[in-house]
Write a protein that holds these residues in place. Structure first.
Motif, PDB file in Angstrom:
ATOM      1  N   MET A 106       5.092  15.137   4.365  1.00  0.00           N
ATOM      2  CA  MET A 106       5.698  14.138   5.215  1.00  0.00           C
ATOM      3  C   MET A 106       4.846  12.880   5.281  1.00  0.00           C
ATOM      4  SD  MET A 106       8.365  13.869   7.073  1.00  0.00           S
ATOM      5  CE  MET A 106       9.050  12.935   8.370  1.00  0.00           C
ATOM      6  N   ALA A 107       3.521  13.050   5.321  1.00  0.00           N
ATOM      7  CA  ALA A 107       2.622  11.901   5.412  1.00  0.00           C
ATOM      8  C   ALA A 107       2.673  11.065   4.143  1.00  0.00           C
ATOM      9  CB  ALA A 107       1.195  12.362   5.676  1.00  0.00           C
ATOM     10  N   THR A 108       2.885  11.701   2.987  1.00  0.00           N
ATOM     11  CA  THR A 108       2.967  10.968   1.729  1.00  0.00           C
ATOM     12  C   THR A 108       4.202  10.084   1.701  1.00  0.00           C
ATOM     13  OG1 THR A 108       1.915  12.854   0.667  1.00  0.00           O
ATOM     14  CG2 THR A 108       2.906  11.204  -0.778  1.00  0.00           C
ATOM     15  N   HIS A 109       5.311  10.583   2.227  1.00  0.00           N
ATOM     16  CA  HIS A 109       6.537   9.793   2.270  1.00  0.00           C
ATOM     17  C   HIS A 109       6.349   8.552   3.144  1.00  0.00           C
ATOM     18  CE1 HIS A 109      10.720   8.742   2.249  1.00  0.00           C
ATOM     19  NE2 HIS A 109      10.758   8.794   3.582  1.00  0.00           N
ATOM     20  N   THR A 110       5.703   8.704   4.286  1.00  0.00           N
ATOM     21  CA  THR A 110       5.442   7.574   5.180  1.00  0.00           C
ATOM     22  C   THR A 110       4.497   6.574   4.529  1.00  0.00           C
ATOM     23  OG1 THR A 110       5.721   9.034   7.059  1.00  0.00           O
ATOM     24  CG2 THR A 110       4.643   6.932   7.473  1.00  0.00           C
ATOM     25  N   HIS A 111       3.487   7.080   3.812  1.00  0.00           N
ATOM     26  CA  HIS A 111       2.532   6.199   3.143  1.00  0.00           C
ATOM     27  C   HIS A 111       3.224   5.390   2.048  1.00  0.00           C
ATOM     28  CE1 HIS A 111      -1.270   4.691   1.717  1.00  0.00           C
ATOM     29  NE2 HIS A 111      -1.020   5.168   0.501  1.00  0.00           N
ATOM     30  N   SER A 112       4.078   6.007   1.242  1.00  0.00           N
ATOM     31  CA  SER A 112       4.777   5.270   0.184  1.00  0.00           C
ATOM     32  C   SER A 112       5.780   4.293   0.775  1.00  0.00           C
ATOM     33  CB  SER A 112       5.469   6.240  -0.772  1.00  0.00           C
ATOM     34  OG  SER A 112       6.501   6.933  -0.097  1.00  0.00           O
ATOM     35  N   HIS A 113       6.352   4.659   1.927  1.00  0.00           N
ATOM     36  CA  HIS A 113       7.274   3.755   2.615  1.00  0.00           C
ATOM     37  C   HIS A 113       6.522   2.519   3.118  1.00  0.00           C
ATOM     38  CE1 HIS A 113      10.935   2.668   4.658  1.00  0.00           C
ATOM     39  NE2 HIS A 113      10.294   2.581   5.831  1.00  0.00           N
ATOM     40  N   ASP A 114       5.304   2.713   3.640  1.00  0.00           N
ATOM     41  CA  ASP A 114       4.477   1.592   4.096  1.00  0.00           C
ATOM     42  C   ASP A 114       4.069   0.691   2.940  1.00  0.00           C
ATOM     43  OD1 ASP A 114       4.650   2.416   6.704  1.00  0.00           O
ATOM     44  OD2 ASP A 114       2.695   3.421   6.718  1.00  0.00           O
ATOM     45  N   ILE A 115       3.749   1.304   1.792  1.00  0.00           N
ATOM     46  CA  ILE A 115       3.380   0.508   0.615  1.00  0.00           C
ATOM     47  C   ILE A 115       4.569  -0.318   0.149  1.00  0.00           C
ATOM     48  CG2 ILE A 115       2.732   0.647  -1.826  1.00  0.00           C
ATOM     49  CD1 ILE A 115       0.960   3.020  -1.084  1.00  0.00           C
ATOM     50  N   GLY A 116       5.749   0.273   0.172  1.00  0.00           N
ATOM     51  CA  GLY A 116       6.963  -0.458  -0.217  1.00  0.00           C
ATOM     52  C   GLY A 116       7.244  -1.614   0.716  1.00  0.00           C
ATOM     53  N   ARG A 117       7.064  -1.388   2.012  1.00  0.00           N
ATOM     54  CA  ARG A 117       7.282  -2.462   2.981  1.00  0.00           C
ATOM     55  C   ARG A 117       6.249  -3.569   2.799  1.00  0.00           C
ATOM     56  NH1 ARG A 117      10.904  -0.797   6.826  1.00  0.00           N
ATOM     57  NH2 ARG A 117      10.286  -1.911   8.692  1.00  0.00           N
ATOM     58  N   SER A 118       5.003  -3.194   2.551  1.00  0.00           N
ATOM     59  CA  SER A 118       3.952  -4.196   2.334  1.00  0.00           C
ATOM     60  C   SER A 118       4.222  -5.003   1.071  1.00  0.00           C
ATOM     61  CB  SER A 118       2.591  -3.521   2.224  1.00  0.00           C
ATOM     62  OG  SER A 118       2.248  -2.913   3.435  1.00  0.00           O
ATOM     63  N   ALA A 119       4.666  -4.329   0.016  1.00  0.00           N
ATOM     64  CA  ALA A 119       4.981  -5.040  -1.226  1.00  0.00           C
ATOM     65  C   ALA A 119       6.158  -5.986  -1.025  1.00  0.00           C
ATOM     66  CB  ALA A 119       5.275  -4.040  -2.346  1.00  0.00           C
ATOM     67  N   ALA A 120       7.179  -5.536  -0.304  1.00  0.00           N
ATOM     68  CA  ALA A 120       8.336  -6.393  -0.035  1.00  0.00           C
ATOM     69  C   ALA A 120       7.935  -7.590   0.819  1.00  0.00           C
ATOM     70  CB  ALA A 120       9.432  -5.584   0.655  1.00  0.00           C
ATOM     71  N   ALA A 121       7.088  -7.354   1.829  1.00  0.00           N
ATOM     72  CA  ALA A 121       6.629  -8.453   2.683  1.00  0.00           C
ATOM     73  C   ALA A 121       5.810  -9.456   1.874  1.00  0.00           C
ATOM     74  CB  ALA A 121       5.813  -7.907   3.850  1.00  0.00           C
ATOM     75  N   SER A 122       4.966  -8.962   0.974  1.00  0.00           N
ATOM     76  CA  SER A 122       4.169  -9.860   0.128  1.00  0.00           C
ATOM     77  C   SER A 122       5.059 -10.671  -0.803  1.00  0.00           C
ATOM     78  CB  SER A 122       3.168  -9.052  -0.691  1.00  0.00           C
ATOM     79  OG  SER A 122       2.267  -8.393   0.156  1.00  0.00           O
ATOM     80  N   LEU A 123       6.072 -10.037  -1.361  1.00  0.00           N
ATOM     81  CA  LEU A 123       7.006 -10.739  -2.253  1.00  0.00           C
ATOM     82  C   LEU A 123       7.764 -11.822  -1.493  1.00  0.00           C
ATOM     83  CD1 LEU A 123       8.057 -10.721  -5.164  1.00  0.00           C
ATOM     84  CD2 LEU A 123       9.860  -9.198  -4.387  1.00  0.00           C
ATOM     85  N   ILE A 124       8.180 -11.519  -0.278  1.00  0.00           N
ATOM     86  CA  ILE A 124       8.879 -12.514   0.541  1.00  0.00           C
ATOM     87  C   ILE A 124       7.939 -13.662   0.891  1.00  0.00           C
ATOM     88  CG2 ILE A 124       9.935 -12.887   2.807  1.00  0.00           C
ATOM     89  CD1 ILE A 124      11.088 -10.037   2.513  1.00  0.00           C
TER      90      ILE A 124
END
Length: 144
Positions: free
Chosen positions: A1-19
């Motif tokens: 479960m923690a891995t899913h949350t971590h990858s979700h956070d990385i995806g959000r950070s990457a999307a925020a950086s792209l924006i």
């Protein structure tokens, strides 16, 4: 479960950086691409080297409309950034040795994303102008 949350956070950070980068490029176009494009379009509208009012009107109206559209785009990107990150504030970047042991609350006067983007675009445009002026433009004084 923690891995899913971590990858979700990385995806959000990457999307925020792209924006953030998209906002920076849009803001940088306010000082570079838009004025140069409309001056070029205005030069193509004119048939002589001494134009009347029409080419100037095309440049001014086109530039104002383009700036309004880019400002609207930046505000939409900012809204998307807020939806992804949950805030429009940038985290303060204060070195650890400058922090007090009681520094737990975030500072009130922190910088918003739009402020950082616009300040960054102005600084990049100023650096580009300085480089062009001193190294690429050449001298206006005739050489004999």
């Amino acid at each position: 479960m923690a891995t899913h949350t971590h990858s979700h956070d990385i995806g959000r950070s990457a999307a925020a950086s792209l924006i953030f980068v998209a906002m920076l490029l849009a803001a940088l176009s306010l000082w570079t691409a838009l004025p140069l494009s409309w001056i070029y379009i205005g030069s193509k509208v004119s048939k002589t080297q001494f134009p009347a009012e029409a080419p100037y009107a095309v440049v001014i109206v086109g530039l104002v409309v383009s700036i309004v559209i880019v400002a609207w785009l930046i505000s939409r990107l900012n809204r998307l950034y807020v939806e992804i990150t949950g805030t429009n504030r940038l985290a303060p970047m204060r070195p650890a040795w400058m922090r007090s042991m009681r520094d737990t609350a975030s500072p009130v006067g922190s910088t918003t994303v739009v402020e950082a983007v616009l300040m960054g675009s102005v600084l990049l445009a100023a650096v580009a102008l300085t480089i062009w002026f001193f190294f690429l433009a050449g001298s206006p004084i005739p050489q004999r």
